[in-house]
Design an enzyme around this catalytic site. Sequence first.
Site, mmCIF file in Angstrom:
data_model
loop_
_atom_site.group_PDB
_atom_site.id
_atom_site.type_symbol
_atom_site.label_atom_id
_atom_site.label_comp_id
_atom_site.label_asym_id
_atom_site.label_seq_id
_atom_site.Cartn_x
_atom_site.Cartn_y
_atom_site.Cartn_z
ATOM 1 N N HIS A 55 37.139 29.641 37.051
ATOM 2 C CA HIS A 55 37.054 31.042 37.222
ATOM 3 C C HIS A 55 37.089 31.549 38.744
ATOM 4 C CE1 HIS A 55 34.612 34.440 36.889
ATOM 5 N NE2 HIS A 55 33.644 34.288 37.535
ATOM 6 N N ASP A 72 31.375 37.959 42.492
ATOM 7 C CA ASP A 72 31.503 37.352 41.190
ATOM 8 C C ASP A 72 31.678 38.282 39.809
ATOM 9 O OD1 ASP A 72 31.827 35.864 38.849
ATOM 10 O OD2 ASP A 72 29.897 34.831 39.036
ATOM 11 N N CYS A 122 39.189 37.854 35.752
ATOM 12 C CA CYS A 122 38.576 37.718 36.919
ATOM 13 C C CYS A 122 39.251 37.707 38.451
ATOM 14 C CB CYS A 122 37.467 36.188 37.022
ATOM 15 S SG CYS A 122 38.571 34.927 36.551
#
Length: 201
Positions: A55, A72, A122
């Site tokens: 991620h 994030d 992401c």
Amino acid sequence: MSGTSESELKNLISSLHLNNGFLGIFDCRFPGFLQKSKIQTAIINTGPREQGGIHWITLALEPISYKLFIFDPLGWKDTQLIKFYNFSLNSLIKRSALNNSDRCITVERNTQSVQCTCAGSCGLFCIFFLYCFHFYKQNVFKSWLFQKLNGSTPSLIPCEPHLLHENQTFLYDFLNAKSVYFRKNYRTFIENTKTGLIKTH
């Protein structure tokens, strides 16, 4: 392949002219920002490089106001990052020279998700954040551009997936308008990062 690769992220950074202060792409062993007097940014994976990564998140240091921005796309708390990825942002900050200073650093991070857990986007959201930081260094999260994104409570099963899917559409449109590299590789990016890629809802 799902998600974005290191080479794709580097090419997007170059295409959008975000190289100033950009240290590069790192895995979970990122040592931290070591030059606290300079603007610095980095994209970091929560997993080890040799295992393909997990991620993407991003960090940005603004030395004048002495702020460290942590973004994030899924909005996880440190406890959740440890639980899901065995990765700790607090440990990363402590490893950094920023912790050994006569000035107290202000850490700002997003507390809401902007990406749906069903997508592999992401890395692209990290690129968008760095674009926002490039123009709005001292208040990136409050900038009008970042505020274009809908925020939602972080959850493995999102409570408002439609809002996060709207973010994804906005993200694609934004990158398509701003990046020649994204336009040239549009189909590949969409196929590897689209909503519904991962079954979470």
